[in-house]
Motif scaffolding. Structure first.
Motif, PDB file in Angstrom:
ATOM      1  N   PHE A 152       0.829  -1.203   0.000  1.00 24.93           N
ATOM      2  CA  PHE A 152       0.000   0.000   0.000  1.00 24.93           C
ATOM      3  C   PHE A 152       0.864   1.254   0.000  1.00 24.93           C
ATOM      4  CE2 PHE A 152       0.725  -0.740   4.533  1.00 24.93           C
ATOM      5  CZ  PHE A 152       0.943   0.536   5.038  1.00 24.93           C
ATOM      6  N   PHE A 153       0.225   2.359  -0.349  1.00 20.48           N
ATOM      7  CA  PHE A 153       0.833   3.688  -0.304  1.00 20.48           C
ATOM      8  C   PHE A 153      -0.029   4.532   0.614  1.00 20.48           C
ATOM      9  CE2 PHE A 153       1.418   8.066  -1.542  1.00 20.48           C
ATOM     10  CZ  PHE A 153       2.737   8.162  -1.944  1.00 20.48           C
ATOM     11  N   LEU A 154       0.592   5.206   1.568  1.00 15.58           N
ATOM     12  CA  LEU A 154      -0.146   6.042   2.506  1.00 15.58           C
ATOM     13  C   LEU A 154      -0.260   7.453   1.944  1.00 15.58           C
ATOM     14  CD1 LEU A 154      -1.559   6.084   5.277  1.00 15.58           C
ATOM     15  CD2 LEU A 154       0.597   6.938   6.230  1.00 15.58           C
ATOM     16  N   GLN A 155      -1.471   7.837   1.574  1.00 17.14           N
ATOM     17  CA  GLN A 155      -1.726   9.165   1.020  1.00 17.14           C
ATOM     18  C   GLN A 155      -2.271  10.080   2.108  1.00 17.14           C
ATOM     19  OE1 GLN A 155      -3.773   9.291  -2.764  1.00 17.14           O
ATOM     20  NE2 GLN A 155      -4.699  11.270  -2.274  1.00 17.14           N
ATOM     21  N   LEU A 156      -1.615  11.226   2.283  1.00 19.59           N
ATOM     22  CA  LEU A 156      -1.977  12.200   3.314  1.00 19.59           C
ATOM     23  C   LEU A 156      -2.238  13.537   2.648  1.00 19.59           C
ATOM     24  CD1 LEU A 156       0.941  11.260   5.739  1.00 19.59           C
ATOM     25  CD2 LEU A 156      -1.421  10.457   5.901  1.00 19.59           C
ATOM     26  N   ASN A 157      -3.429  14.104   2.890  1.00 10.70           N
ATOM     27  CA  ASN A 157      -3.801  15.366   2.255  1.00 10.70           C
ATOM     28  C   ASN A 157      -4.400  16.330   3.262  1.00 10.70           C
ATOM     29  OD1 ASN A 157      -4.578  13.055   0.050  1.00 10.70           O
ATOM     30  ND2 ASN A 157      -3.717  14.857  -0.961  1.00 10.70           N
ATOM     31  N   LEU A 158      -3.928  17.577   3.235  1.00  7.11           N
ATOM     32  CA  LEU A 158      -4.669  18.664   3.850  1.00  7.11           C
ATOM     33  C   LEU A 158      -5.730  19.109   2.848  1.00  7.11           C
ATOM     34  CD1 LEU A 158      -1.798  20.736   5.494  1.00  7.11           C
ATOM     35  CD2 LEU A 158      -3.326  19.072   6.587  1.00  7.11           C
ATOM     36  N   LEU A 159      -6.908  19.481   3.347  1.00  6.38           N
ATOM     37  CA  LEU A 159      -8.066  19.686   2.481  1.00  6.38           C
ATOM     38  C   LEU A 159      -8.614  21.099   2.569  1.00  6.38           C
ATOM     39  CD1 LEU A 159     -10.056  16.482   3.568  1.00  6.38           C
ATOM     40  CD2 LEU A 159      -8.273  16.652   1.810  1.00  6.38           C
ATOM     41  N   ARG A 160      -9.197  21.541   1.451  1.00  3.52           N
ATOM     42  CA  ARG A 160     -10.115  22.678   1.435  1.00  3.52           C
ATOM     43  C   ARG A 160     -11.459  22.128   0.998  1.00  3.52           C
ATOM     44  NH1 ARG A 160      -8.095  27.280   2.697  1.00  3.52           N
ATOM     45  NH2 ARG A 160     -10.061  28.278   2.173  1.00  3.52           N
ATOM     46  N   GLU A 161     -12.521  22.512   1.712  1.00  3.95           N
ATOM     47  CA  GLU A 161     -13.821  21.874   1.499  1.00  3.95           C
ATOM     48  C   GLU A 161     -14.949  22.889   1.438  1.00  3.95           C
ATOM     49  OE1 GLU A 161     -14.517  18.298   3.839  1.00  3.95           O
ATOM     50  OE2 GLU A 161     -12.727  18.764   5.001  1.00  3.95           O
ATOM     51  N   THR A 162     -15.962  22.559   0.648  1.00  6.62           N
ATOM     52  CA  THR A 162     -17.227  23.282   0.675  1.00  6.62           C
ATOM     53  C   THR A 162     -18.356  22.252   0.665  1.00  6.62           C
ATOM     54  OG1 THR A 162     -17.479  23.466  -1.745  1.00  6.62           O
ATOM     55  CG2 THR A 162     -16.276  25.233  -0.613  1.00  6.62           C
ATOM     56  N   ILE A 163     -19.428  22.557   1.370  1.00  9.35           N
ATOM     57  CA  ILE A 163     -20.652  21.757   1.310  1.00  9.35           C
ATOM     58  C   ILE A 163     -21.820  22.728   1.174  1.00  9.35           C
ATOM     59  CG2 ILE A 163     -22.069  19.961   2.337  1.00  9.35           C
ATOM     60  CD1 ILE A 163     -19.781  19.198   4.146  1.00  9.35           C
ATOM     61  N   GLU A 164     -22.664  22.500   0.181  1.00  5.41           N
ATOM     62  CA  GLU A 164     -23.871  23.297   0.015  1.00  5.41           C
ATOM     63  C   GLU A 164     -25.080  22.401   0.248  1.00  5.41           C
ATOM     64  OE1 GLU A 164     -25.755  26.747  -2.833  1.00  5.41           O
ATOM     65  OE2 GLU A 164     -24.143  25.477  -3.608  1.00  5.41           O
ATOM     66  N   PHE A 165     -25.896  22.787   1.239  1.00  5.03           N
ATOM     67  CA  PHE A 165     -27.112  22.047   1.580  1.00  5.03           C
ATOM     68  C   PHE A 165     -28.317  22.841   1.101  1.00  5.03           C
ATOM     69  CE2 PHE A 165     -24.019  20.868   4.844  1.00  5.03           C
ATOM     70  CZ  PHE A 165     -24.152  19.485   4.931  1.00  5.03           C
ATOM     71  N   THR A 166     -29.287  22.142   0.515  1.00 10.38           N
ATOM     72  CA  THR A 166     -30.520  22.768   0.037  1.00 10.38           C
ATOM     73  C   THR A 166     -31.706  21.980   0.566  1.00 10.38           C
ATOM     74  OG1 THR A 166     -29.416  23.474  -2.000  1.00 10.38           O
ATOM     75  CG2 THR A 166     -31.825  23.504  -1.994  1.00 10.38           C
ATOM     76  N   SER A 167     -32.636  22.673   1.208  1.00 12.96           N
ATOM     77  CA  SER A 167     -33.810  22.006   1.743  1.00 12.96           C
ATOM     78  C   SER A 167     -34.684  21.464   0.616  1.00 12.96           C
ATOM     79  CB  SER A 167     -34.623  22.984   2.598  1.00 12.96           C
ATOM     80  OG  SER A 167     -35.794  22.361   3.094  1.00 12.96           O
ATOM     81  N   ILE A 168     -35.154  20.228   0.758  1.00  9.96           N
ATOM     82  CA  ILE A 168     -36.140  19.684  -0.168  1.00  9.96           C
ATOM     83  C   ILE A 168     -37.452  20.414   0.105  1.00  9.96           C
ATOM     84  CG2 ILE A 168     -37.385  17.609  -0.871  1.00  9.96           C
ATOM     85  CD1 ILE A 168     -34.934  15.994   0.022  1.00  9.96           C
TER      86      ILE A 168
END
Length: 286
Positions: free
Chosen positions: A46-62
Protein backbone atom coordinates in the motif's frame (compact mmCIF):
# COMPACT_ATOMS: atom_id res chain seq x y z
CA UNK A 1 -65.87 22.78 -13.91
CA UNK A 2 -63.48 23.83 -11.16
CA UNK A 3 -60.79 21.29 -10.29
CA UNK A 4 -60.38 20.47 -6.62
CA UNK A 5 -57.04 19.44 -5.14
CA UNK A 6 -57.26 17.31 -2.03
CA UNK A 7 -53.99 17.81 -0.18
CA UNK A 8 -52.80 15.29 2.35
CA UNK A 9 -52.05 16.53 5.89
CA UNK A 10 -48.58 15.09 5.29
CA UNK A 11 -47.92 17.78 2.68
CA UNK A 12 -48.54 20.67 5.04
CA UNK A 13 -45.31 20.49 7.04
CA UNK A 14 -41.62 20.03 6.36
CA UNK A 15 -39.84 18.79 9.47
CA UNK A 16 -36.05 18.92 9.24
CA UNK A 17 -35.65 18.21 12.95
CA UNK A 18 -31.93 18.03 13.84
CA UNK A 19 -31.05 18.96 10.23
CA UNK A 20 -32.69 22.40 10.48
CA UNK A 21 -29.42 24.38 10.59
CA UNK A 22 -27.83 22.62 7.61
CA UNK A 23 -29.33 24.54 4.61
CA UNK A 24 -26.77 27.04 3.34
CA UNK A 25 -23.17 27.17 2.17
CA UNK A 26 -20.33 25.92 4.37
CA UNK A 27 -16.59 26.16 3.77
CA UNK A 28 -13.48 25.17 5.66
CA UNK A 29 -10.51 22.85 5.94
CA UNK A 30 -9.78 19.23 6.77
CA UNK A 31 -7.43 16.25 6.64
CA UNK A 32 -7.56 12.88 4.88
CA UNK A 33 -5.58 9.70 5.55
CA UNK A 34 -5.94 6.74 3.22
CA UNK A 35 -3.84 3.63 2.63
CA UNK A 36 -4.45 2.89 -1.05
CA UNK A 37 -3.38 -0.29 -2.83
CA UNK A 38 0.07 -0.27 -4.42
CA UNK A 39 -0.01 -2.90 -7.18
CA UNK A 40 3.75 -3.39 -7.36
CA UNK A 41 6.99 -2.30 -5.71
CA UNK A 42 5.77 -1.88 -2.15
CA UNK A 43 6.89 -4.22 0.63
CA UNK A 44 3.54 -3.86 2.40
CA UNK A 45 1.24 -3.54 -0.62
CA UNK A 46 0.00 0.00 0.00
CA UNK A 47 0.83 3.69 -0.30
CA UNK A 48 -0.15 6.04 2.51
CA UNK A 49 -1.73 9.17 1.02
CA UNK A 50 -1.98 12.20 3.31
CA UNK A 51 -3.80 15.37 2.25
CA UNK A 52 -4.67 18.66 3.85
CA UNK A 53 -8.07 19.69 2.48
CA UNK A 54 -10.11 22.68 1.44
CA UNK A 55 -13.82 21.87 1.50
CA UNK A 56 -17.23 23.28 0.68
CA UNK A 57 -20.65 21.76 1.31
CA UNK A 58 -23.87 23.30 0.02
CA UNK A 59 -27.11 22.05 1.58
CA UNK A 60 -30.52 22.77 0.04
CA UNK A 61 -33.81 22.01 1.74
CA UNK A 62 -36.14 19.68 -0.17
CA UNK A 63 -39.14 21.93 -0.75
CA UNK A 64 -41.86 19.51 0.33
CA UNK A 65 -42.18 16.42 2.50
CA UNK A 66 -41.19 13.09 0.96
CA UNK A 67 -44.11 10.73 1.59
CA UNK A 68 -43.36 7.05 2.15
CA UNK A 69 -46.45 4.85 1.78
CA UNK A 70 -47.01 2.26 4.49
CA UNK A 71 -48.30 -1.29 4.14
CA UNK A 72 -48.04 -2.26 7.82
CA UNK A 73 -48.69 1.22 9.24
CA UNK A 74 -49.88 4.61 8.04
CA UNK A 75 -47.87 6.78 5.66
CA UNK A 76 -44.96 8.88 6.95
CA UNK A 77 -43.56 12.20 5.77
CA UNK A 78 -39.77 12.62 5.63
CA UNK A 79 -38.05 16.00 5.68
CA UNK A 80 -34.66 16.33 4.06
CA UNK A 81 -31.87 18.30 2.46
CA UNK A 82 -29.78 17.60 -0.61
CA UNK A 83 -26.07 18.44 -0.57
CA UNK A 84 -22.97 18.69 -2.72
CA UNK A 85 -19.61 18.21 -0.99
CA UNK A 86 -16.50 19.34 -2.89
CA UNK A 87 -12.95 18.69 -1.67
CA UNK A 88 -9.64 19.90 -3.11
CA UNK A 89 -6.05 19.50 -2.00
CA UNK A 90 -5.15 22.52 0.13
CA UNK A 91 -1.51 22.35 -1.02
CA UNK A 92 -1.83 21.81 -4.78
CA UNK A 93 -5.44 22.79 -5.49
CA UNK A 94 -6.05 19.43 -7.21
CA UNK A 95 -9.51 17.88 -7.12
CA UNK A 96 -9.84 15.08 -4.56
CA UNK A 97 -13.52 14.32 -3.91
CA UNK A 98 -17.02 15.26 -4.99
CA UNK A 99 -20.10 13.81 -3.31
CA UNK A 100 -23.75 14.51 -4.05
CA UNK A 101 -26.18 13.21 -1.47
CA UNK A 102 -29.19 13.61 0.80
CA UNK A 103 -29.76 13.86 4.54
CA UNK A 104 -33.17 12.66 5.79
CA UNK A 105 -35.10 13.23 9.01
CA UNK A 106 -37.26 10.12 9.47
CA UNK A 107 -40.16 10.43 11.97
CA UNK A 108 -41.07 7.83 14.60
CA UNK A 109 -42.60 4.64 13.21
CA UNK A 110 -44.44 1.57 14.48
CA UNK A 111 -43.26 -0.80 11.70
CA UNK A 112 -40.39 -1.03 12.33
CA UNK A 113 -40.50 0.22 15.90
CA UNK A 114 -38.42 3.40 16.01
CA UNK A 115 -38.44 6.64 17.95
CA UNK A 116 -37.14 8.45 14.84
CA UNK A 117 -33.89 8.38 12.96
CA UNK A 118 -31.70 10.20 10.47
CA UNK A 119 -30.13 8.90 7.29
CA UNK A 120 -27.42 9.98 4.88
CA UNK A 121 -27.36 8.79 1.28
CA UNK A 122 -24.38 9.54 -0.95
CA UNK A 123 -22.67 8.56 -4.19
CA UNK A 124 -18.93 8.81 -4.86
CA UNK A 125 -17.47 8.67 -8.40
CA UNK A 126 -14.93 5.99 -7.48
CA UNK A 127 -17.96 3.71 -7.76
CA UNK A 128 -19.44 3.66 -4.25
CA UNK A 129 -22.95 4.32 -3.06
CA UNK A 130 -23.77 4.44 0.65
CA UNK A 131 -26.81 4.51 2.89
CA UNK A 132 -25.96 5.40 6.49
CA UNK A 133 -28.62 5.29 9.21
CA UNK A 134 -28.39 6.64 12.72
CA UNK A 135 -29.60 9.11 15.29
CA UNK A 136 -29.02 12.60 16.63
CA UNK A 137 -28.13 13.83 20.08
CA UNK A 138 -27.44 17.07 21.91
CA UNK A 139 -23.86 16.80 23.12
CA UNK A 140 -22.79 17.65 26.64
CA UNK A 141 -20.54 20.69 26.99
CA UNK A 142 -17.61 20.86 26.79
CA UNK A 143 -17.70 18.15 24.12
CA UNK A 144 -15.62 14.98 24.28
CA UNK A 145 -14.16 13.82 20.96
CA UNK A 146 -12.73 10.29 21.13
CA UNK A 147 -9.66 9.31 19.08
CA UNK A 148 -10.02 7.97 15.54
CA UNK A 149 -8.22 4.72 14.80
CA UNK A 150 -5.79 4.65 11.87
CA UNK A 151 -4.06 1.32 12.63
CA UNK A 152 -4.69 -1.45 10.05
CA UNK A 153 -5.97 -4.76 11.40
CA UNK A 154 -6.59 -8.29 10.19
CA UNK A 155 -9.49 -8.62 7.76
CA UNK A 156 -12.54 -9.82 9.67
CA UNK A 157 -10.97 -8.87 13.00
CA UNK A 158 -11.65 -6.10 15.49
CA UNK A 159 -10.12 -2.63 15.32
CA UNK A 160 -7.33 -2.25 17.90
CA UNK A 161 -7.89 -0.14 21.03
CA UNK A 162 -6.90 3.51 21.14
CA UNK A 163 -3.20 4.05 21.64
CA UNK A 164 -2.13 0.87 19.81
CA UNK A 165 1.24 1.37 18.13
CA UNK A 166 1.07 1.20 14.35
CA UNK A 167 3.43 -1.54 13.09
CA UNK A 168 3.85 -0.10 9.58
CA UNK A 169 6.70 2.34 8.80
CA UNK A 170 4.52 4.21 6.30
CA UNK A 171 2.59 5.64 9.28
CA UNK A 172 5.76 6.62 11.17
CA UNK A 173 7.17 9.99 10.11
CA UNK A 174 10.55 9.11 11.63
CA UNK A 175 10.91 6.32 9.04
CA UNK A 176 11.94 7.06 5.48
CA UNK A 177 9.75 5.43 2.83
CA UNK A 178 8.87 5.90 -0.82
CA UNK A 179 5.33 4.81 -0.08
CA UNK A 180 4.02 7.87 1.74
CA UNK A 181 3.09 11.31 0.44
CA UNK A 182 6.26 13.27 -0.29
CA UNK A 183 6.87 16.13 0.15
CA UNK A 184 4.73 16.06 3.25
CA UNK A 185 2.46 19.13 3.46
CA UNK A 186 3.34 21.49 6.29
CA UNK A 187 0.93 20.96 9.15
CA UNK A 188 0.76 17.18 8.94
CA UNK A 189 2.26 15.84 12.17
CA UNK A 190 2.68 12.43 13.77
CA UNK A 191 -0.15 13.28 16.18
CA UNK A 192 -2.46 13.97 13.23
CA UNK A 193 -1.60 10.63 11.60
CA UNK A 194 -2.06 8.73 14.87
CA UNK A 195 -5.37 10.47 15.61
CA UNK A 196 -6.97 12.66 12.90
CA UNK A 197 -9.65 13.75 15.39
CA UNK A 198 -6.95 15.81 17.11
CA UNK A 199 -7.56 18.41 14.37
CA UNK A 200 -11.17 18.76 15.53
CA UNK A 201 -10.13 19.28 19.15
CA UNK A 202 -7.53 21.84 18.06
CA UNK A 203 -10.17 23.83 16.15
CA UNK A 204 -12.38 23.99 19.25
CA UNK A 205 -9.55 25.02 21.59
CA UNK A 206 -10.07 28.79 21.25
CA UNK A 207 -13.86 28.61 20.96
CA UNK A 208 -16.75 28.57 23.43
CA UNK A 209 -19.33 25.95 22.40
CA UNK A 210 -22.92 27.06 23.00
CA UNK A 211 -24.83 24.09 21.57
CA UNK A 212 -23.76 20.99 19.64
CA UNK A 213 -26.07 18.63 17.76
CA UNK A 214 -24.42 15.39 16.69
CA UNK A 215 -25.60 13.40 13.68
CA UNK A 216 -24.28 9.86 14.19
CA UNK A 217 -24.65 7.42 11.30
CA UNK A 218 -23.22 4.12 10.11
CA UNK A 219 -23.76 1.75 7.23
CA UNK A 220 -26.36 -0.94 7.82
CA UNK A 221 -26.51 -4.39 6.20
CA UNK A 222 -26.07 -3.80 2.49
CA UNK A 223 -25.47 -0.12 3.17
CA UNK A 224 -22.40 0.16 0.89
CA UNK A 225 -22.59 -0.77 -2.78
CA UNK A 226 -19.40 -0.89 -4.86
CA UNK A 227 -18.56 -1.48 -8.51
CA UNK A 228 -16.88 -4.88 -9.13
CA UNK A 229 -13.39 -3.34 -9.45
CA UNK A 230 -13.59 -1.94 -5.93
CA UNK A 231 -14.95 -5.21 -4.53
CA UNK A 232 -11.96 -7.07 -6.00
CA UNK A 233 -9.21 -4.53 -5.28
CA UNK A 234 -10.10 -2.49 -2.18
CA UNK A 235 -13.51 -3.49 -0.94
CA UNK A 236 -15.29 -0.83 1.10
CA UNK A 237 -17.64 -2.70 3.39
CA UNK A 238 -18.54 -0.21 6.13
CA UNK A 239 -18.66 3.53 6.70
CA UNK A 240 -19.42 5.41 9.89
CA UNK A 241 -19.51 9.14 10.49
CA UNK A 242 -20.28 11.78 13.08
CA UNK A 243 -21.28 15.27 11.91
CA UNK A 244 -21.54 17.91 14.63
CA UNK A 245 -23.56 21.08 14.02
CA UNK A 246 -22.01 23.53 16.47
CA UNK A 247 -23.06 26.97 17.59
CA UNK A 248 -19.85 28.48 18.96
CA UNK A 249 -18.50 31.80 20.14
CA UNK A 250 -15.15 32.57 18.55
CA UNK A 251 -12.19 34.24 20.23
CA UNK A 252 -13.24 37.45 18.43
CA UNK A 253 -16.63 37.35 20.18
CA UNK A 254 -18.71 36.39 17.12
CA UNK A 255 -21.28 33.59 17.30
CA UNK A 256 -21.14 31.31 14.27
CA UNK A 257 -22.48 27.99 13.05
CA UNK A 258 -19.72 25.45 12.57
CA UNK A 259 -19.84 21.94 11.10
CA UNK A 260 -17.27 19.38 12.20
CA UNK A 261 -17.17 15.81 10.97
CA UNK A 262 -15.17 12.64 11.36
CA UNK A 263 -15.70 9.75 8.96
CA UNK A 264 -14.07 6.32 8.80
CA UNK A 265 -14.45 4.02 5.80
CA UNK A 266 -12.90 0.58 6.08
CA UNK A 267 -11.01 -0.61 2.98
CA UNK A 268 -10.02 -4.27 2.81
CA UNK A 269 -7.26 -5.69 0.62
CA UNK A 270 -4.17 -7.88 1.00
CA UNK A 271 -5.64 -9.62 4.05
CA UNK A 272 -5.90 -6.40 6.06
CA UNK A 273 -8.51 -3.75 6.75
CA UNK A 274 -7.29 -0.15 6.49
CA UNK A 275 -9.19 2.77 8.10
CA UNK A 276 -9.65 5.66 5.66
CA UNK A 277 -10.23 8.61 8.01
CA UNK A 278 -11.38 12.06 6.94
CA UNK A 279 -12.07 15.02 9.23
CA UNK A 280 -13.14 18.58 8.59
CA UNK A 281 -14.15 21.86 10.20
CA UNK A 282 -16.39 24.18 8.16
CA UNK A 283 -18.12 27.50 8.91
CA UNK A 284 -21.58 28.42 7.62
CA UNK A 285 -20.75 31.31 5.32
CA UNK A 286 -24.17 31.98 3.73
Amino acid sequence: MKATHHSSPLSEQIDLGPLADLPGFWEGTGFSLIARPQFSGSDNGFFLQLNLLRETIEFTSIGSPVVNRGSRQGDIAIGGVTYLHRVTDATTGAALHIEPGTWLNVPPTQEPASSGSIARLATIPHGNSICLVGSSEIAELPPTIPPANTVPFKMGGEAPPAGTKNPFPEYDLSCQTRFRTDPLPAGITQDLIDDPNSALREALKDQEPIQITRLITMSTSGGVANIPFIVSNANTATVESVFAIERVRTRWGATVLQLQYSQTALLSFGGLTFPHVTVGTLIKAF
